[in-house]
Design a protein around this motif. Structure first.
Motif, PDB file in Angstrom:
ATOM      1  N   THR A   1       0.419  -1.242   0.159  1.00 55.66           N
ATOM      2  CA  THR A   1      -0.127   0.291  -0.118  1.00 55.66           C
ATOM      3  C   THR A   1       1.236   1.179   0.096  1.00 55.66           C
ATOM      4  O   THR A   1       2.069   1.303   0.008  1.00 55.66           O
ATOM      5  CB  THR A   1      -1.264  -0.298   1.290  1.00 55.66           C
ATOM      6  N   ILE A   2       0.433   2.705   0.447  1.00 54.27           N
ATOM      7  CA  ILE A   2       0.596   3.711   0.128  1.00 54.27           C
ATOM      8  C   ILE A   2       1.754   4.345   1.061  1.00 54.27           C
ATOM      9  O   ILE A   2       2.995   4.587   1.490  1.00 54.27           O
ATOM     10  CB  ILE A   2      -0.397   4.906  -0.101  1.00 54.27           C
ATOM     11  N   SER A   3       1.154   2.948   2.409  1.00 50.38           N
ATOM     12  CA  SER A   3       2.239   2.730   3.928  1.00 50.38           C
ATOM     13  C   SER A   3       2.963   1.821   3.844  1.00 50.38           C
ATOM     14  O   SER A   3       2.842   2.122   4.623  1.00 50.38           O
ATOM     15  CB  SER A   3       1.005   2.762   4.737  1.00 50.38           C
ATOM     16  N   ASN A   4       2.980   1.588   3.033  1.00 53.37           N
ATOM     17  CA  ASN A   4       3.891   0.189   2.403  1.00 53.37           C
ATOM     18  C   ASN A   4       3.514  -1.081   3.257  1.00 53.37           C
ATOM     19  O   ASN A   4       4.712  -1.565   3.651  1.00 53.37           O
ATOM     20  CB  ASN A   4       5.728   0.264   3.374  1.00 53.37           C
ATOM     21  N   VAL A   5       2.451  -1.295   3.529  1.00 55.50           N
ATOM     22  CA  VAL A   5       1.663  -2.362   4.090  1.00 55.50           C
ATOM     23  C   VAL A   5       1.973  -3.522   2.899  1.00 55.50           C
ATOM     24  O   VAL A   5       1.456  -3.286   1.662  1.00 55.50           O
ATOM     25  CB  VAL A   5       0.882  -2.511   4.303  1.00 55.50           C
ATOM     26  N   PRO A   6       2.492  -5.150   3.191  1.00 56.58           N
ATOM     27  CA  PRO A   6       2.623  -6.281   2.115  1.00 56.58           C
ATOM     28  C   PRO A   6       1.013  -6.484   2.102  1.00 56.58           C
ATOM     29  O   PRO A   6       0.120  -6.368   2.516  1.00 56.58           O
ATOM     30  CB  PRO A   6       3.232  -6.551   2.151  1.00 56.58           C
ATOM     31  N   ILE A   7       0.791  -6.210   0.643  1.00 58.08           N
ATOM     32  CA  ILE A   7      -0.366  -7.544  -0.099  1.00 58.08           C
ATOM     33  C   ILE A   7       0.112  -8.674  -0.580  1.00 58.08           C
ATOM     34  O   ILE A   7       0.517  -8.364  -1.914  1.00 58.08           O
ATOM     35  CB  ILE A   7      -0.870  -5.926  -0.635  1.00 58.08           C
ATOM     36  N   ARG A   8      -1.198  -9.040  -0.297  1.00 53.63           N
ATOM     37  CA  ARG A   8      -1.277 -10.307  -1.277  1.00 53.63           C
ATOM     38  C   ARG A   8      -1.639  -9.965  -2.675  1.00 53.63           C
ATOM     39  O   ARG A   8      -2.371  -9.320  -2.748  1.00 53.63           O
ATOM     40  CB  ARG A   8      -1.794 -12.057  -0.212  1.00 53.63           C
ATOM     41  N   ARG A   9      -1.348 -11.362  -3.416  1.00 51.91           N
ATOM     42  CA  ARG A   9      -2.091 -11.359  -4.572  1.00 51.91           C
ATOM     43  C   ARG A   9      -3.275 -11.702  -4.619  1.00 51.91           C
ATOM     44  O   ARG A   9      -4.493 -11.409  -4.974  1.00 51.91           O
ATOM     45  CB  ARG A   9      -1.325 -12.948  -6.101  1.00 51.91           C
ATOM     46  N   LEU A  10      -3.837 -12.856  -3.478  1.00 55.51           N
ATOM     47  CA  LEU A  10      -5.158 -13.238  -3.322  1.00 55.51           C
ATOM     48  C   LEU A  10      -5.849 -13.571  -1.780  1.00 55.51           C
ATOM     49  O   LEU A  10      -5.371 -14.116  -1.558  1.00 55.51           O
ATOM     50  CB  LEU A  10      -5.334 -14.469  -4.586  1.00 55.51           C
ATOM     51  N   TYR A  11      -6.838 -12.979  -1.557  1.00 52.06           N
ATOM     52  CA  TYR A  11      -7.475 -13.007  -1.084  1.00 52.06           C
ATOM     53  C   TYR A  11      -8.511 -14.351  -0.583  1.00 52.06           C
ATOM     54  O   TYR A  11      -9.674 -14.113  -1.507  1.00 52.06           O
ATOM     55  CB  TYR A  11      -7.766 -11.924   0.091  1.00 52.06           C
ATOM     56  N   THR A  12      -8.486 -15.235   0.509  1.00 52.91           N
ATOM     57  CA  THR A  12      -9.502 -15.786   0.507  1.00 52.91           C
ATOM     58  C   THR A  12      -9.854 -16.599   1.998  1.00 52.91           C
ATOM     59  O   THR A  12      -8.770 -15.587   2.748  1.00 52.91           O
ATOM     60  CB  THR A  12      -9.122 -17.260  -0.469  1.00 52.91           C
ATOM     61  N   PRO A  13     -10.668 -17.654   2.072  1.00 51.34           N
ATOM     62  CA  PRO A  13     -11.171 -17.674   3.878  1.00 51.34           C
ATOM     63  C   PRO A  13     -10.013 -17.867   4.366  1.00 51.34           C
ATOM     64  O   PRO A  13      -9.610 -18.059   5.662  1.00 51.34           O
ATOM     65  CB  PRO A  13     -11.887 -18.846   3.551  1.00 51.34           C
ATOM     66  N   ALA A  14      -9.172 -18.218   4.050  1.00 49.12           N
ATOM     67  CA  ALA A  14      -7.343 -18.532   4.763  1.00 49.12           C
ATOM     68  C   ALA A  14      -6.761 -18.039   5.272  1.00 49.12           C
ATOM     69  O   ALA A  14      -5.690 -17.460   6.300  1.00 49.12           O
ATOM     70  CB  ALA A  14      -6.763 -19.490   3.837  1.00 49.12           C
ATOM     71  N   ASP A  15      -7.434 -16.466   5.118  1.00 52.55           N
ATOM     72  CA  ASP A  15      -6.647 -15.278   5.364  1.00 52.55           C
ATOM     73  C   ASP A  15      -7.488 -14.528   6.898  1.00 52.55           C
ATOM     74  O   ASP A  15      -7.029 -13.671   7.338  1.00 52.55           O
ATOM     75  CB  ASP A  15      -6.616 -14.054   4.335  1.00 52.55           C
ATOM     76  N   LEU A  16      -9.082 -15.018   6.994  1.00 55.19           N
ATOM     77  CA  LEU A  16      -9.793 -14.425   7.836  1.00 55.19           C
ATOM     78  C   LEU A  16      -9.474 -16.284   9.506  1.00 55.19           C
ATOM     79  O   LEU A  16      -8.515 -16.752   8.747  1.00 55.19           O
ATOM     80  CB  LEU A  16     -10.777 -14.842   7.754  1.00 55.19           C
ATOM     81  N   PRO A  17      -9.532 -15.739  10.422  1.00 60.89           N
ATOM     82  CA  PRO A  17      -9.323 -16.498  11.467  1.00 60.89           C
ATOM     83  C   PRO A  17     -10.809 -17.356  12.023  1.00 60.89           C
ATOM     84  O   PRO A  17     -11.799 -17.902  11.103  1.00 60.89           O
ATOM     85  CB  PRO A  17      -9.981 -15.492  12.648  1.00 60.89           C
TER      86      PRO A  17
ATOM     87  N   LEU B   1     -18.609  -3.569   0.513  1.00 58.34           N
ATOM     88  CA  LEU B   1     -17.263  -4.597   0.108  1.00 58.34           C
ATOM     89  C   LEU B   1     -17.711  -5.017   1.285  1.00 58.34           C
ATOM     90  O   LEU B   1     -16.420  -6.103   1.590  1.00 58.34           O
ATOM     91  CB  LEU B   1     -16.516  -3.700   0.418  1.00 58.34           C
ATOM     92  N   GLY B   2     -17.967  -4.913   2.453  1.00 58.33           N
ATOM     93  CA  GLY B   2     -18.050  -6.200   4.216  1.00 58.33           C
ATOM     94  C   GLY B   2     -18.499  -7.498   3.403  1.00 58.33           C
ATOM     95  O   GLY B   2     -19.373  -8.025   2.737  1.00 58.33           O
ATOM     96  N   GLY B   3     -17.399  -8.203   3.530  1.00 55.97           N
ATOM     97  CA  GLY B   3     -17.031  -9.509   4.042  1.00 55.97           C
ATOM     98  C   GLY B   3     -16.416  -9.652   2.812  1.00 55.97           C
ATOM     99  O   GLY B   3     -16.188 -11.009   2.453  1.00 55.97           O
ATOM    100  N   ALA B   4     -15.817  -8.783   1.899  1.00 54.11           N
ATOM    101  CA  ALA B   4     -14.180  -9.006   0.995  1.00 54.11           C
ATOM    102  C   ALA B   4     -13.378  -9.579   1.952  1.00 54.11           C
ATOM    103  O   ALA B   4     -13.100  -9.240   2.935  1.00 54.11           O
ATOM    104  CB  ALA B   4     -14.304  -7.838   0.677  1.00 54.11           C
ATOM    105  N   TYR B   5     -12.914 -10.673   1.367  1.00 64.51           N
ATOM    106  CA  TYR B   5     -12.052 -11.704   2.117  1.00 64.51           C
ATOM    107  C   TYR B   5     -10.897 -10.088   2.802  1.00 64.51           C
ATOM    108  O   TYR B   5     -10.287 -10.472   3.687  1.00 64.51           O
ATOM    109  CB  TYR B   5     -11.526 -12.815   1.775  1.00 64.51           C
ATOM    110  N   PHE B   6     -10.558  -9.811   1.860  1.00 67.36           N
ATOM    111  CA  PHE B   6      -9.165  -8.733   1.481  1.00 67.36           C
ATOM    112  C   PHE B   6      -9.622  -7.243   2.482  1.00 67.36           C
ATOM    113  O   PHE B   6      -9.000  -7.604   3.769  1.00 67.36           O
ATOM    114  CB  PHE B   6      -9.151  -8.372   0.215  1.00 67.36           C
ATOM    115  N   VAL B   7     -10.615  -7.094   2.626  1.00 68.98           N
ATOM    116  CA  VAL B   7     -11.256  -5.741   3.178  1.00 68.98           C
ATOM    117  C   VAL B   7     -11.416  -6.467   4.520  1.00 68.98           C
ATOM    118  O   VAL B   7     -10.960  -5.380   5.340  1.00 68.98           O
ATOM    119  CB  VAL B   7     -13.120  -5.157   2.543  1.00 68.98           C
ATOM    120  N   GLU B   8     -11.671  -7.812   5.311  1.00 70.28           N
ATOM    121  CA  GLU B   8     -12.149  -8.370   6.065  1.00 70.28           C
ATOM    122  C   GLU B   8     -10.779  -8.108   7.069  1.00 70.28           C
ATOM    123  O   GLU B   8     -10.124  -7.909   7.891  1.00 70.28           O
ATOM    124  CB  GLU B   8     -13.111  -9.299   6.598  1.00 70.28           C
TER     125      GLU B   8
END
Length: 626
Positions: free
Chosen positions: A94-110, A461-468
């Motif tokens: 991101t502009i704040s230099n936070v790393p971003i994955r190429r794809l987000y799925t349920p595996a990225d959530l608790p 956008l609620g529920g989007a894996y990346f956003v959550e």
């Protein structure tokens, strides 16, 4: 090429080696932590710190890996430093230099993630999806355009113009002398009168500023900090003179002195007496102006100073914690003043980073007010905030490009659930906005509201894996900052040590370094640049200073200077006392607000009132942050 970290056999084809290696690594439901890491492989982030589903593992093997072999990912910006890892793979952030994955799925959530526990519903705790159950379907955000320039007469005309073109509220920009508590004829004001906002010296100027504008019907925000109580008193007296009921008027004073020490540096007094003046407004407002927000806790200027999105979020909300702590020490009830605390955030260029910042902010404030401060009033739990698009993101080069930047930033604010929005004008890197530029900025909001469709549903956008996932990370990062600040003894102590200032300075340096290395692209500045002439800009000359000086001379000649001096003496006496919470519905006898209101009614000037307080409190010099 072989996947680094896995077994390589020269006698096998590259495809066969990859196939066997992937089978070795992924041929089970859960990755074995004892297996070698694939840190250098382009697909390593599919497995790093997460447990992908069998389907995702198959996608990585059958689709992603062959694709990356044929067409490796290319970073946006120069492939050095932040945009390329140690193995030569493209890195995205991101502009704040936070790393971003190429794809987000349920595996990225608790593992226990579900809608009810982590997300909730609009209008209900933890307010991730917004504080209103119907979003913008019942009421759009307030289109509050920030404006102020030259004289009160000229700014009054601009306000009427904005209201005629569909603006829903006003936001006052004051000039530098007013922000610093000086009159226009003071030596320190030379060359600055009316240049970065409107010049306000007395109640007379405030009466002119809002002439013909009904303050019971229009909400007004005022960007004023060290002299906030003085300008607010002037506003209240103007409303009084209009016949308005103080209990019905609504609006906001910024009044956020902590962010001045952190970022903007427009302070007058030392932190302790400055905090006392802020708490005076909390107490006064809770008794006399129940619909008026007595503070707008501001991350905007923290971000403009170069902070990351996370630092903006964390330092801003913790400033709110500090104000609540000081008010409670005064003896005020959080459920009385808490509902009138509001916030002010920046909307920068990184679209999703901004959206999750707002979603996390609501969750964090709810947790703090309920768990840390024991608030019982549901309205105290609600984070209400104004947003302004990022002035710092608008370069002077190719300024018409800024219209697109502002539109994206405004859309992020709306998707993040803002209650109020100001859109910057495209020419603000060059001068105060022209009438045309201000109208385009307002039309940008109107197009989003009435043509884009984004206001038709709540939190789309609620529920989007990346956003959550990103919302959870932002929340976690903020609480980590809170722990450090608690250990320092609170924000005032941290400011005195220079901690937030140093954090922001380092972030600003890292971003500037990335821009200069072309790792972060700014269109029209470090890439896609052309030679282009400047547009027509608004020019403020010295005639404003001359007019304000003449007006002050006439005012001092016709008012009762004896009455002014009596009011100032009474103010100094109250300011020197230690206030305690008032009883039986009254404010503290040492609360400065009633005395400031009396001085304003007597037509004491901004400079005279602030000078009286300087005599009691002194002035502040910043600590070194080196």
């Amino acid at each position: 090429m072989p996947i680094p970290g896995l077994l390589y056999h020269p006698g096998r084809s590259i495809h066969e080696q990859r196939q066997r290696s992937l089978e070795q690594l992924w041929g089970q439901d859960m990755p074995d932590p004892k297996l070698p890491k694939v840190a250098g492989a382009p697909i390593h982030d599919v497995f790093e710190d997460r447990s992908p589903s069998p389907a995702e593992r198959q996608w990585a093997e059958k689709t992603l890996a062959p694709t990356l072999e044929k067409a490796p990912e290319k970073p946006i910006g120069a492939p050095t430093g932040t945009n390329k890892d140690e193995s030569g793979n493209a890195r995205f952030s991101t502009i704040s230099n936070v790393p971003i994955r190429r794809l987000y799925t349920p595996a990225d959530l608790p593992a226990d993630w579900n809608e009810e526990k982590y997300l909730g519903f609009p209008g209900e705790p933890p307010y991730t999806r917004g504080i209103h159950a119907t979003g913008y379907r019942g009421k759009l955000w307030t289109m509050r355009m920030f404006s102020g320039f030259a004289s009160p007469e000229e700014t009054n005309q601009r306000y009427k113009y904005l209201l005629e073109h569909g603006g829903g509220g006003l936001s006052v920009a004051f000039d530098l002398p007013t922000l610093m508590g000086y009159d226009s004829d003071h030596a320190a004001s030379e060359g600055e009168v009316g240049k970065c906002g409107v010049a306000i010296d007395s109640l007379e100027d405030m009466e002119i500023l809002f002439d013909g504008i009904n303050l019971e019907k229009v909400t007004v925000s005022m960007t004023i900090n060290s002299p906030a109580s003085v300008l607010w008193a002037m506003y209240l007296v103007v409303a009084e003179k209009q016949g308005a009921d103080w209990k019905k008027i609504s609006g906001t004073i910024q009044n956020d002195i902590l962010k001045e020490y952190i970022a903007q540096k427009e302070y007058i007094y030392p932190p302790t007496p400055s905090m006392r003046l802020v708490i005076d407004t909390f107490e006064f407002g809770s008794k006399f102006t129940p619909r008026f927000n007595t503070i707008s806790i501001s991350g905007y200027h923290i971000r403009e100073a170069g902070s990351t999105a996370l630092q903006e979020l964390a330092f801003t909300i913790y400033d709110g914690v500090e104000y609540v702590e000081w008010a409670r020490r005064r003896g005020l009830d959080v459920d009385e003043f808490g509902p009138r605390l509001s916030f002010f955030f920046n909307a920068h260029n990184d679209f999703f980073e901004e959206i999750v910042k707002y979603r996390a902010a609501r969750k964090i404030w709810y947790r703090l007010m309920k768990d840390r401060f024991g608030a019982k009033n549901a309205r105290t739990w609600l984070m209400r905030f104004h947003t302004q698009t990022a002035g710092v993101s608008l370069p002077a080069q190719q300024p018409m490009n800024n219209i697109a930047r502002v539109a994206l930033q405004a859309l992020a604010a709306v998707l993040g659930g803002t209650q109020s929005l100001h859109t910057d004008s495209y020419d603000e890197a060059l001068a105060l906005p022209t009438e045309e530029a201000a109208r385009i900025a307002l039309r940008t909001q109107q197009i989003i509201a009435y043509e884009s469709g984004v206001a038709a549903t709540v939190d789309p956008l609620g529920g989007a894996y990346f956003v959550e996932r990103f919302t959870l990370d932002m929340e976690k990062g903020a609480f980590e900052y809170f722990e450090k600040l608690d250990q320092m003894g609170g924000m005032v102590k941290a400011i005195e040590r220079g901690y937030p200032q140093k954090e922001i300075a380092e972030s600003a340096y890292q971003y500037q370094r990335a821009v200069e290395a072309n790792e972060k692209i700014i269109v029209g500045v470090n890439d896609f640049a052309i030679e282009e002439g400047s547009p027509k800009i608004l020019y403020i000359d010295e005639s404003v200073a001359r007019a304000q000086t003449a007006k002050l001379q006439k005012l001092r000649a016709r008012r009762s200077n004896e009455a002014v001096q009596r009011c100032l003496d009474a103010l100094k006496k109250a300011a020197a006392q230690e206030p305690r919470a008032g009883v039986n519905g009254n404010v503290s006898e040492a609360n400065t607000m009633p005395y400031i209101v009396d001085a304003v009614r007597a037509y004491a000037t901004v400079g005279e009132i602030c000078e009286a307080l300087r005599e009691v409190y002194g002035t502040y010099t910043e600590v070194s942050v080196t």
